[in-house]
Design an enzyme around this catalytic site. Structure first.
Site, short mmCIF file in Angstrom:
data_model
loop_
_atom_site.label_atom_id
_atom_site.label_comp_id
_atom_site.label_asym_id
_atom_site.label_seq_id
_atom_site.Cartn_x
_atom_site.Cartn_y
_atom_site.Cartn_z
N ASP A 189 18.94 -11.67 -3.18
CA ASP A 189 17.59 -11.39 -2.68
C ASP A 189 16.60 -11.40 -3.84
O ASP A 189 16.89 -10.87 -4.91
CB ASP A 189 17.61 -10.00 -2.01
CG ASP A 189 16.36 -9.69 -1.22
OD1 ASP A 189 16.07 -8.49 -1.01
OD2 ASP A 189 15.67 -10.64 -0.81
N THR A 235 14.84 -0.78 3.42
CA THR A 235 14.30 0.58 3.54
C THR A 235 14.93 1.38 4.68
O THR A 235 15.27 2.55 4.50
CB THR A 235 12.76 0.52 3.74
OG1 THR A 235 12.18 -0.06 2.55
CG2 THR A 235 12.17 1.90 3.95
O1 LIG Z 1 12.21 -7.60 2.23
C1 LIG Z 1 13.14 -6.87 1.95
C2 LIG Z 1 13.33 -5.49 2.58
O2 LIG Z 1 12.14 -5.02 3.15
P1 LIG Z 1 12.02 -3.49 3.66
O3 LIG Z 1 11.55 -2.68 2.49
O4 LIG Z 1 11.02 -3.53 4.78
O5 LIG Z 1 13.38 -3.05 4.12
N1 LIG Z 1 14.07 -7.26 1.07
O6 LIG Z 1 13.95 -8.47 0.45
NA NA Z 2 15.95 -12.88 0.48
ZN LIG Z 3 11.88 -8.96 0.36
#
Ligand SMILES: O=C(COP(=O)(O)O)NO
Ligand code: NA
Ligand SMILES: [Zn+2]
Ligand SMILES: [Ca+2]
Length: 313
Positions: free
Chosen positions: A88, A262
């Site tokens: 990510d 989150t």
């Molecule tokens: O985009 C997110 C997570 O977003 P949140 O904070 O809304 O869980 N990770 O790449």
């Molecule tokens: Na991602």
């Molecule tokens: Zn993100």
């Protein structure tokens, strides 16, 4: 089985549902995610940020990437549902390379803070390398900022995705899935006013690119979890996420991967606070995370049902 993220997302895009992409930093969240996927008979996308890789490797990137791949593969090879591991928000070339070398299913190259041309160049470079070893790639267009009613349109133009640029970007880079910024933001405090996403842009991006799309900043920050955590001493004043009906609409208009970090964190800390308050004598780490893992699992199962990927394994 351990699969390529693209396989999960191509099917989701074809059949019009979405799969939560679930961030982990440790073993306990992995347990909760795997159990949720088995109980919902749903595909599982696990993702780790660069910070999670540093954390797991206790400062060493290569170690962290290899640790997450071996943990996830060990579970993936022993469960009946497809499991993918995704990097990510890859922002550093060396970390993206370590993830590819370690065996991640897919990587995100997040060059969205750069001008269009540089984002395109960086993404193209990663796509060529990743595709040469069968790894799929996610990129981002536009920037993650909440839409504020009083923000002038011009600023919306500057931060939200331009659908025509998205078409050119996808054709030029060969990227496998795209995260168009349509008004969400990361974390627990997403909107000052009422939650609003730019569905017109989203629909256009889907029509013009035809590939699986990703929604970042997609946690809902459920009221009951916030209240529970606060009843055990947490302070999450003003926490607000993306409401479920808005998430469902985003799926309807072409979102297939829904990044969720989150909500898992909130559920975990609510469960941990509850357990520790009610079990002052417990000090076995195999016990005092139980409630936390249970709440994370329930939040994920509800999201899998909401996004339509239950029984789609
Ligand atoms: O985009 C997110 C997570 O977003 P949140 O904070 O809304 O869980 N990770 O790449
Ligand atoms: Na991602
Ligand atoms: Zn993100
Ligand atoms: Ca970004």
């Amino acid at each position: 089985p351990y699969v390529n993220t693209k396989d999960i997302l191509e099917k989701a895009s074809k059949e019009g549902y979405a799969v939560p992409a679930l961030n982990i930093n440790n073993l306990e969240f992995l347990h909760a995610i795997i159990d949720a996927g088995i109980e919902e008979n749903a595909p599982i996308i696990i993702e780790t940020s660069e910070g999670a890789i540093k954390y797991a490797g206790n400062g060493d990137i290569r170690r962290g990437a290899q640790l997450f791949v071996s943990m996830v593969r060990a579970f993936a090879n022993t469960v009946p549902v497809p499991v993918a591991l995704h990097l990510d928000h890859g922002k550093h070339f060396n970390i993206i390379m370590e993830a590819i070398k370690a065996g991640y299913s897919s990587v995100m190259i997040d060059a969205s803070e750069y001008p269009f041309e540089k984002n395109l160049e960086e993404t193209k470079k990663i796509v060529e390398i990743a595709h040469s070893v069968g790894v799929s790639v996610e990129a981002e267009l536009g920037r993650l900022v909440g839409i504020e009613d009083n923000v002038v349109v011009a600023e919306h133009e500057a931060v939200l995705v331009d659908p025509n640029e998205a078409k050119e970007f996808v054709e030029n880079t060969g990227v496998d899935f795209l995260a168009p910024a349509i008004g969400t933001s990361h974390g627990a405090f997403k909107f000052k006013g009422e939650a609003k996403l730019d569905f017109d842009r989203l629909k256009k991006v889907k029509e013009l690119t035809g590939i699986p799309l990703v929604l970042h900043g997609a946690s809902s920050v459920p009221e009951d979890i916030v209240k529970l955590a606060e009843s055990y001493g947490a302070n999450f004043k003003g926490a607000k996420g993306v409401p479920s009906d808005i998430l469902k609409k985003a799926v309807k208009f072409g979102i297939n991967k829904v990044n969720t970090d989150t909500d898992l964190r909130m559920a975990y800390v609510a469960g941990l606070r509850e357990f520790l308050t009610n079990n002052p004598g417990e000090f076995d780490p195999r016990k005092y995370f139980k409630t936390a893992k249970e709440y994370v699992k329930e939040v994920i199962k509800a999201r899998m049902r909401l996004l339509g990927c239950s029984n789609k394994a």
